[in-house]
Design a protein around this motif. Structure first.
Motif, PDB file in Angstrom:
ATOM      1  N   SER A  23       0.684  -1.243   0.054  1.00 12.38           N
ATOM      2  CA  SER A  23       0.083  -0.019   0.127  1.00 12.38           C
ATOM      3  C   SER A  23       0.903   1.178   0.157  1.00 12.38           C
ATOM      4  O   SER A  23       0.548   2.069  -0.701  1.00 12.38           O
ATOM      5  CB  SER A  23      -1.036   0.186   1.305  1.00 12.38           C
ATOM      6  N   LEU A  33      -6.444  -2.251  -1.001  1.00 14.60           N
ATOM      7  CA  LEU A  33      -7.451  -1.935  -1.977  1.00 14.60           C
ATOM      8  C   LEU A  33      -7.843  -0.477  -2.308  1.00 14.60           C
ATOM      9  O   LEU A  33      -7.715  -0.152  -3.409  1.00 14.60           O
ATOM     10  CB  LEU A  33      -8.794  -2.628  -1.158  1.00 14.60           C
ATOM     11  N   TYR A  34      -7.865   0.469  -1.304  1.00 12.28           N
ATOM     12  CA  TYR A  34      -8.080   1.584  -1.299  1.00 12.28           C
ATOM     13  C   TYR A  34      -6.801   2.522  -2.150  1.00 12.28           C
ATOM     14  O   TYR A  34      -6.923   3.082  -3.052  1.00 12.28           O
ATOM     15  CB  TYR A  34      -8.444   2.497  -0.232  1.00 12.28           C
ATOM     16  N   SER A  94      -4.357   1.315  -3.968  1.00 13.74           N
ATOM     17  CA  SER A  94      -3.947   0.717  -5.371  1.00 13.74           C
ATOM     18  C   SER A  94      -5.335   1.288  -6.212  1.00 13.74           C
ATOM     19  O   SER A  94      -4.630   1.835  -7.379  1.00 13.74           O
ATOM     20  CB  SER A  94      -4.181  -0.850  -5.468  1.00 13.74           C
ATOM     21  N   GLU A  95      -6.397   1.453  -5.874  1.00 13.71           N
ATOM     22  CA  GLU A  95      -7.370   1.747  -6.904  1.00 13.71           C
ATOM     23  C   GLU A  95      -7.256   3.521  -7.263  1.00 13.71           C
ATOM     24  O   GLU A  95      -7.390   4.036  -7.950  1.00 13.71           O
ATOM     25  CB  GLU A  95      -8.848   1.562  -6.469  1.00 13.71           C
ATOM     26  N   GLU A 149      -3.076  -2.941  -8.211  1.00 12.13           N
ATOM     27  CA  GLU A 149      -4.230  -3.538  -7.843  1.00 12.13           C
ATOM     28  C   GLU A 149      -4.649  -5.231  -8.233  1.00 12.13           C
ATOM     29  O   GLU A 149      -5.559  -5.734  -8.184  1.00 12.13           O
ATOM     30  CB  GLU A 149      -5.403  -3.024  -9.138  1.00 12.13           C
ATOM     31  N   THR A 187      -6.001  -9.831  -5.783  1.00 15.03           N
ATOM     32  CA  THR A 187      -6.573  -8.544  -6.868  1.00 15.03           C
ATOM     33  C   THR A 187      -7.527  -7.654  -5.871  1.00 15.03           C
ATOM     34  O   THR A 187      -8.078  -8.221  -4.551  1.00 15.03           O
ATOM     35  CB  THR A 187      -7.292  -9.235  -7.749  1.00 15.03           C
ATOM     36  N   SER A 188      -7.967  -6.734  -6.365  1.00  5.86           N
ATOM     37  CA  SER A 188      -9.057  -5.831  -5.833  1.00  5.86           C
ATOM     38  C   SER A 188     -10.265  -6.747  -5.513  1.00  5.86           C
ATOM     39  O   SER A 188     -10.661  -6.492  -4.391  1.00  5.86           O
ATOM     40  CB  SER A 188      -9.556  -4.685  -6.731  1.00  5.86           C
ATOM     41  N   GLU A 189     -10.595  -7.557  -6.257  1.00  9.52           N
ATOM     42  CA  GLU A 189     -11.948  -8.464  -6.173  1.00  9.52           C
ATOM     43  C   GLU A 189     -11.504  -9.328  -4.911  1.00  9.52           C
ATOM     44  O   GLU A 189     -12.634  -9.428  -4.073  1.00  9.52           O
ATOM     45  CB  GLU A 189     -11.775  -9.153  -7.439  1.00  9.52           C
ATOM     46  N   ARG A 195      -9.477  -8.754  -2.465  1.00  9.14           N
ATOM     47  CA  ARG A 195      -9.488  -7.648  -1.149  1.00  9.14           C
ATOM     48  C   ARG A 195     -10.893  -7.581  -0.617  1.00  9.14           C
ATOM     49  O   ARG A 195     -11.127  -7.658   0.531  1.00  9.14           O
ATOM     50  CB  ARG A 195      -8.669  -6.480  -1.688  1.00  9.14           C
ATOM     51  N   ARG A 196     -11.820  -7.226  -1.736  1.00  9.53           N
ATOM     52  CA  ARG A 196     -13.158  -7.087  -1.227  1.00  9.53           C
ATOM     53  C   ARG A 196     -13.887  -8.070  -0.633  1.00  9.53           C
ATOM     54  O   ARG A 196     -14.421  -8.169   0.239  1.00  9.53           O
ATOM     55  CB  ARG A 196     -13.789  -6.483  -2.409  1.00  9.53           C
TER      56      ARG A 196
END
Ligand code: FAD
Length: 386
Positions: free
Chosen positions: A246, A328-329, A331-332, A367, A372-374, A376-377
């Motif tokens: 991060s 997550l935050y 990287s996006e 990401e 991946t972001s997915e 992490r969510r």
């Protein structure tokens, strides 16, 4: 609450950024163009005591925390995301996991060399058919006398093409699924080991490899932790990895924000600096808010893990959720900021002449790597709903 860095942390920030500007910056265009790792990188970071930031002093490290590791990661990434990732893979993914989980003999064998930078470390989790679903890994380690015989493959392994020490996971009891995974460490290259370099559109200069193990022998004494106890090490290690990555994304984002601000003051159109147009000002303001939000989420996560007596994360821990949220935050936001940066530079943003495009190409990786972001969510929601 105290949101400021202490004097030592400020000095660290300053030292790393200055060094990155002086030593790394002039090389980056060529490093990126040729996708060539600067071979004396770890020798130079070793002179600054950066290769073992979180490693105990008795093993040659600096004995500092994850907050300091984040400071180093951010300030390297302000100049080179690729080398920041390479540094993070060496220290946090490899050396730090050995420190936290291996026995004294293995620590004595590997940590001093890793902390000095004489040895370069890497970590192998991902396989061609087991990425997000890491537990479906197929690499096996079968005990045969005083060795494990390892077969299988790994892919996207940062630093492997130039590495000396590989921490990796394999199934020692495939019938047991995730409960049959163990962590092992090996010198590389060795007989039965092959590494091919992977070509990438970003993070160029950070070497990435696909690995093939064919009856590769690893001494049984190189088992990290207990046999079949690898999952805990893997998932806990991913938490600290996510926090430090991060901070890498923060550095990438900060670079894009700083370059864009400078350009908005210098570039004139319609007889005025483009920074005087509200459409550009709004982008700059959004960049700042993204950076600040990501910064406090990241350093909060670093502070949180530093404050834990036992720094174990993974399923069912607050750390798992916080670390996934930070990356997550960050990287996006990083991708958004870099995209806006290219827009502020207009056509020059699209040309290879200006580094803003390199930051955008690098940003996308944050990401994807370390889950991946997915994914992490999914982790965050799983912990919220628990
Ligand atoms: C430059 C680079 C460096 C890397 N360094 C390392 C390293 O040092 N060590 C290491 O072990 N690995 C490393 N990785 C691998 C990285 O961690 C994986 O690429 C990542 O975990 C995703 O796995 P995958 O590529 O197989 O994608 P897949 O798992 O195939 O995913 C493809 C897409 O499907 C989505 N998806 C998958 N499952 C779900 C689901 N359940 N729900 C919703 N969406 C889903 C994903 O989010 C993604 O968008 C690196 C990768 C890159 C690109």
């Amino acid at each position: 609450m105290d949101f400021t860095f202490n004097d030592e942390q400020k000095m660290l920030e300053d030292m790393v950024y200055r060094w990155a500007c002086d030593w790394l910056e002039p090389k980056m265009e060529e490093v990126d163009e040729k996708d060539e790792f600067p071979e004396d990188f770890f020798k130079e970071t070793g002179k600054l005591d950066l290769n073992g930031v979180t490693i105990d002093e008795e093993y040659g490290g600096a004995g500092l925390g994850y907050t300091e590791a984040c400071i180093v990661a951010e300030n390297l990434a302000r100049v080179s995301s690729a080398l920041s990732m390479t540094w993070g893979a060496h220290l946090i993914l490899c050396a730090d996991n050995i420190q936290r989980n291996a026995n004294k003999e293995l620590k004595e064998k590997y940590l001093p060399g890793l902390a000095s930078g004489e040895l370069i470390g890497c970590l192998g989790i991902t396989e061609p058919d087991a990425g997000s679903d890491a537990m479906a890994m197929r690499a096996t380690a079968v005990k045969d006398g005083d060795h494990y015989i390892v077969n299988g493959s790994k892919t996207f392994i940062t630093n492997a093409p130039v590495g000396h020490v590989l921490l990796f996971y394999a199934k020692t009891d495939p019938e047991k699924g995730p409960k049959g995974i163990s962590a092992l460490v090996t010198d590389i290259p060795v007989e039965g080991y092959q590494c091919n370099k992977i070509k990438k559109f970003g993070m160029r200069g950070s070497p990435t490899g696909e690995l093939f193990f064919s009856d590769m022998k690893v001494p049984t004494e190189n088992l990290v932790g207990v046999e079949n106890g690898g999952v805990k090490i893997l998932t806990s290690g991913l938490c600290t990895e996510r926090i430090v990555l991060s901070a890498c994304a923060l550095g990438t984002m900060r670079a894009a924000m700083e370059l864009s601000t400078k350009y908005a003051k210098e570039r004139t159109q319609f007889g005025k600096p483009i920074g005087s147009f509200q459409a550009i000002q709004q982008k700059l303001a959004d960049m700042y808010v993204s950076y600040q939000t990501a910064k406090w989420l990241t350093y909060y996560a670093a502070w949180y893990v530093d404050s834990l007596e036992e720094k174990s994360g993974g399923k069912g821990t607050e750390l798992d959720k916080i670390a996934a949220a930070a990356i997550l935050y960050a990287s996006e936001a990083c991708t958004r900021v870099c995209l806006d940066g290219v827009q502020i530079f207009g056509g020059y943003g699209y040309s290879l002449e200006y580094p803003i495009q390199r930051h955008l190409r690098d940003a996308k990786l944050w990401e994807i790597g370390a889950g991946t972001s997915e994914i992490r969510r999914l982790i965050i929601a799983r912990e919220m709903l628990r």
